[in-house]
Design a protein around this motif. Structure first.
Motif, mmCIF file in Angstrom:
data_model
loop_
_atom_site.group_PDB
_atom_site.id
_atom_site.type_symbol
_atom_site.label_atom_id
_atom_site.label_comp_id
_atom_site.label_asym_id
_atom_site.label_seq_id
_atom_site.Cartn_x
_atom_site.Cartn_y
_atom_site.Cartn_z
ATOM 1 N N PRO A 63 -38.853 30.471 -12.760
ATOM 2 C CA PRO A 63 -38.365 29.466 -11.804
ATOM 3 C C PRO A 63 -37.740 30.062 -10.540
ATOM 4 O O PRO A 63 -38.007 29.587 -9.434
ATOM 5 N N SER A 64 -36.922 31.096 -10.677
ATOM 6 C CA SER A 64 -36.311 31.719 -9.498
ATOM 7 C C SER A 64 -37.355 32.377 -8.610
ATOM 8 O O SER A 64 -37.248 32.360 -7.381
ATOM 9 N N CYS A 65 -38.364 32.950 -9.234
ATOM 10 C CA CYS A 65 -39.467 33.570 -8.472
ATOM 11 C C CYS A 65 -40.214 32.503 -7.682
ATOM 12 O O CYS A 65 -40.545 32.699 -6.508
ATOM 13 N N ARG A 66 -40.486 31.391 -8.334
ATOM 14 C CA ARG A 66 -41.196 30.294 -7.668
ATOM 15 C C ARG A 66 -40.375 29.708 -6.519
ATOM 16 O O ARG A 66 -40.924 29.198 -5.556
ATOM 17 N N GLU A 67 -39.063 29.815 -6.609
ATOM 18 C CA GLU A 67 -38.205 29.362 -5.524
ATOM 19 C C GLU A 67 -38.224 30.366 -4.359
ATOM 20 O O GLU A 67 -38.195 29.982 -3.191
ATOM 21 N N GLU A 68 -38.305 31.648 -4.672
ATOM 22 C CA GLU A 68 -38.263 32.686 -3.645
ATOM 23 C C GLU A 68 -39.600 32.886 -2.932
ATOM 24 O O GLU A 68 -39.639 33.124 -1.720
ATOM 25 N N LEU A 69 -40.707 32.826 -3.643
ATOM 26 C CA LEU A 69 -42.012 33.173 -3.072
ATOM 27 C C LEU A 69 -42.399 32.385 -1.812
ATOM 28 O O LEU A 69 -42.969 32.970 -0.885
ATOM 29 N N PRO A 70 -42.119 31.084 -1.713
ATOM 30 C CA PRO A 70 -42.438 30.400 -0.453
ATOM 31 C C PRO A 70 -41.718 31.025 0.748
ATOM 32 O O PRO A 70 -42.249 31.054 1.855
ATOM 33 N N HIS A 71 -40.517 31.554 0.514
ATOM 34 C CA HIS A 71 -39.764 32.208 1.584
ATOM 35 C C HIS A 71 -40.352 33.585 1.912
ATOM 36 O O HIS A 71 -40.350 33.999 3.069
ATOM 37 N N ILE A 72 -40.828 34.288 0.877
ATOM 38 C CA ILE A 72 -41.521 35.563 1.125
ATOM 39 C C ILE A 72 -42.718 35.284 2.042
ATOM 40 O O ILE A 72 -42.945 36.004 3.016
ATOM 41 N N GLN A 73 -43.468 34.223 1.744
ATOM 42 C CA GLN A 73 -44.642 33.870 2.550
ATOM 43 C C GLN A 73 -44.242 33.503 3.983
ATOM 44 O O GLN A 73 -44.714 34.093 4.939
#
Length: 168
Positions: A63-73
């Motif tokens: 869940p935390s990864c899924r929250e962060e990845l849009p910001h990485i993109q």
């Protein structure tokens, strides 16, 4: 005194970069490793010397990864992907192309992604906790690292990338 902050969610936690959860000290040279892209090309971290490199370790179920990845993109990859002196390596802990292909298609992410099926790369940096970010300078030294996702921590990561890319 070491500062440790835990916010557990499905076994994923947030730890400050001062924690004991790192195998490589800050400012040390990044350990040698090689990954393979979708086409089977090998990419050695040493071959990226001269670039600022962001390593991001994640899992599609996290869940935390899924929250962060849009910001990485949006905040990192889309912003600096055209620079010759910058790249991102998103590494999927214990996941292969069978999971990564549909994940990338469903999310629309375009950043470079690599499987780390047996945790060979991940285990160089730690034993647990994702998402995990490692920022490497142009000389191959680790200059920033974080575990977990918070807006504040991510903002600091973006600032560190900006600072590094401003250097000549």
């Amino acid at each position: 005194m070491k500062k440790i902050i835990f916010t557990f969610m499905l076994g994923v936690g947030f730890l400050t970069s001062q924690s004991q959860e790192w195998k490589v000290p800050l400012y040390d040279r990044v350990p040698a490793f090689t990954v393979q892209d979708k086409e089977g090309n090998s990419i050695a971290i040493e071959s990226l010397r001269g670039k600022v490199v962001l390593l991001t370790f994640f899992a599609t179920w996290c869940p935390s990864c899924r929250e962060e990845l849009p910001h990485i993109q949006k905040d990192i990859w889309d912003r600096w992907k055209t620079r010759d002196d910058f790249t991102v390596m998103v590494l999927a802990r214990e996941e292969g192309w069978d999971k990564l292909d549909p994940f990338m298609k469903n999310t629309g992410y375009t950043f470079p992604i690599y499987p780390d099926l047996e945790r060979k790369v991940f285990s160089l940096f730690g034993d647990s906790y994702i998402p995990r970010n490692v920022l490497i300078d142009k000389e191959g030294k680790i200059i920033y690292r974080s575990i977990g996702y918070t807006e504040k921590e991510f903002s600091e990561l973006v600032k560190r990338i900006e600072t590094e890319l401003e250097k000549k």
